[in-house]
Design an enzyme around this catalytic site. Structure first.
Site, PDB file in Angstrom:
ATOM      1  N   ARG A  20       0.828  -1.214   0.000  1.00 46.07           N
ATOM      2  CA  ARG A  20       0.000   0.000   0.000  1.00 46.07           C
ATOM      3  C   ARG A  20       0.857   1.256   0.000  1.00 46.07           C
ATOM      4  NH1 ARG A  20      -2.792  -0.039   4.995  1.00 46.07           N
ATOM      5  NH2 ARG A  20      -1.110  -1.405   5.587  1.00 46.07           N
ATOM      6  N   ASN A  38      -6.048  -2.958   2.516  1.00 46.39           N
ATOM      7  CA  ASN A  38      -5.907  -4.389   2.774  1.00 46.39           C
ATOM      8  C   ASN A  38      -7.299  -4.966   2.981  1.00 46.39           C
ATOM      9  OD1 ASN A  38      -3.116  -4.515   2.697  1.00 46.39           O
ATOM     10  ND2 ASN A  38      -2.873  -4.285   4.886  1.00 46.39           N
TER      11      ASN A  38
END
Length: 90
Positions: A20, A38
């Protein structure tokens, strides 16, 4: 040229490896907006929007991800909605 928006699910070793963070850095470099989250199943969801050329570049990058990740497959879904400004992660 117009803008494009996609929701992308990335599978493989993509959590706990900075996916990320690097996705956000790449999106900001390309001046895209969206998010990287996530998901409970171990995948990552990325919503990206922006000019066509930059979005296509980001989609190519997501197929590989950062060096720390091992992307096994991605699912790309076009979106009629566009995220607000900025790029966010959870």
């Amino acid at each position: 040229m117009g803008e494009q928006s996609f929701v992308v699910r990335i599978y493989g070793v993509v959590q706990g490896v900075g996916f990320r963070y690097f996705t956000r850095e790449q999106a900001l470099r390309l001046k895209l907006r969206g998010h990287a989250y996530n998901l409970p199943d171990g995948s990552v969801e990325v919503w990206i929007a922006g000019p066509r050329e930059q979005v296509q570049s980001m989609l190519s990058w997501l197929e590989r991800g950062p060096r720390t990740a091992q992307v096994s497959r991605i699912e790309i879904m076009a979106s009629d909605e566009f995220p607000p400004s900025g790029f966010h992660t959870n």
